[in-house]
Design a protein around this motif. Structure first.
Motif, PDB file in Angstrom:
ATOM      1  N   UNK A  37       0.831  -1.202   0.000  1.00 54.28           N
ATOM      2  CA  UNK A  37       0.000   0.000   0.000  1.00 54.28           C
ATOM      3  C   UNK A  37       0.863   1.248   0.000  1.00 54.28           C
ATOM      4  N   UNK A  38       0.320   2.315  -0.557  1.00 51.91           N
ATOM      5  CA  UNK A  38       0.928   3.643  -0.481  1.00 51.91           C
ATOM      6  C   UNK A  38      -0.192   4.604  -0.099  1.00 51.91           C
ATOM      7  N   UNK A  39      -0.031   5.271   1.035  1.00 51.74           N
ATOM      8  CA  UNK A  39      -1.093   6.113   1.599  1.00 51.74           C
ATOM      9  C   UNK A  39      -0.481   7.419   2.101  1.00 51.74           C
ATOM     10  N   UNK A  44       0.622  14.584   6.281  1.00 55.30           N
ATOM     11  CA  UNK A  44       0.691  14.878   4.857  1.00 55.30           C
ATOM     12  C   UNK A  44       1.827  14.171   4.153  1.00 55.30           C
ATOM     13  N   UNK A  45       2.446  13.208   4.821  1.00 56.47           N
ATOM     14  CA  UNK A  45       3.571  12.474   4.242  1.00 56.47           C
ATOM     15  C   UNK A  45       3.090  11.186   3.569  1.00 56.47           C
ATOM     16  N   UNK A  46       3.707  10.829   2.472  1.00 59.94           N
ATOM     17  CA  UNK A  46       3.401   9.564   1.809  1.00 59.94           C
ATOM     18  C   UNK A  46       4.153   8.440   2.521  1.00 59.94           C
ATOM     19  N   UNK A  47       3.426   7.410   2.912  1.00 57.06           N
ATOM     20  CA  UNK A  47       4.040   6.251   3.567  1.00 57.06           C
ATOM     21  C   UNK A  47       3.516   4.986   2.882  1.00 57.06           C
ATOM     22  N   UNK A  49       3.941   0.314   2.714  1.00 61.80           N
ATOM     23  CA  UNK A  49       4.298  -0.898   3.464  1.00 61.80           C
ATOM     24  C   UNK A  49       5.804  -0.948   3.695  1.00 61.80           C
ATOM     25  N   UNK A  50       6.576  -0.557   2.691  1.00 63.55           N
ATOM     26  CA  UNK A  50       8.037  -0.561   2.828  1.00 63.55           C
ATOM     27  C   UNK A  50       8.517   0.402   3.910  1.00 63.55           C
ATOM     28  N   UNK A 126      -1.752   8.092  11.275  1.00 66.54           N
ATOM     29  CA  UNK A 126      -3.160   7.917  10.928  1.00 66.54           C
ATOM     30  C   UNK A 126      -3.241   8.188   9.435  1.00 66.54           C
ATOM     31  N   UNK A 127      -3.737   7.220   8.655  1.00 69.63           N
ATOM     32  CA  UNK A 127      -3.562   7.315   7.205  1.00 69.63           C
ATOM     33  C   UNK A 127      -4.879   7.360   6.435  1.00 69.63           C
TER      34      UNK A 127
END
Length: 200
Positions: A37-39, A44-47, A49-50, A126-127
């Motif tokens: 996933x990319x969320x 406001x940061x992109x996080x 699974x990696x 919190x995503x």
């Protein structure tokens, strides 16, 4: 003589307790491989699974307009973090997936989180940043958990469990998240997982 016996008994009990603690081994109850996933987190940061791989993390499903279990769940997660701090555990993350992404923008999630006392906010994510269909499928596929937007009203149906995800992105345990939460057990499980698998 009586005092000596009481003293010896006390030492014996203490040694049994210490032995039990030192012999505790982490045992996985589940083996749910988390989908990639990319969320976007509440900062406001992109996080992705990696981002979380290499450390264990605790996952939960919540939303800010929830009128029932979400605030207690979030508070309980803060209690777990406090227990982790007491044990000196630092290598972990907390990830809360919004089940109402249309309303839960990063700004809304940040405002929600600001109402709680956090031991260390840097561990929290919190995503959001996905659609309703995605989170419903993701919860089911990755955590075997139901998420469903009702046909009427705005109270999303979702589970109240906390999930322990290991350093490889596999959910290895689940716990009650809203009531009778095993705070100390969760903290010990994370500490033991780190010690056994990561050698820290």
């Amino acid at each position: 003589m009586k005092k000596k016996l009481i003293g010896l008994f006390g030492i014996l009990i203490l040694s049994v307790v210490l032995s039990a603690c030192s012999n505790y081994k982490f045992k996985a109850d589940t083996e749910y491989v988390i989908e990639d996933f990319t969320v976007t987190n509440h900062k406001g940061e992109e996080v992705s699974l990696d981002t979380f791989k290499g450390k264990p993390w605790l996952a939960m499903f919540i939303f800010t307009n929830c009128t029932t279990i979400c605030q207690p769940m979030t508070f309980n997660m803060t209690e777990i973090q406090a227990a982790l701090k007491e044990r000196g555990v630092e290598d972990y993350n907390i990830v809360g997936f919004s089940v109402d992404p249309a309303n839960d923008t990063p700004e809304v999630l940040s405002g929600y989180l600001s109402h709680f006392t956090l031991t260390d906010e840097s561990k929290w994510n919190l995503v959001t940043g996905y659609d309703q269909k995605w989170i419903e499928q993701f919860a089911l596929n990755s955590f075997k958990s139901l998420v469903k937007m009702p046909t009427e009203g705005d109270q999303v149906i979702h589970g109240s469990s906390f999930y322990l995800v290991d350093e490889n992105g596999v959910a290895v345990k689940s716990y009650a998240g809203s009531e009778d939460v095993p705070v100390d057990t969760i903290a010990i499980d994370i500490e033991t997982l780190i010690e056994e698998r990561l050698g820290k």
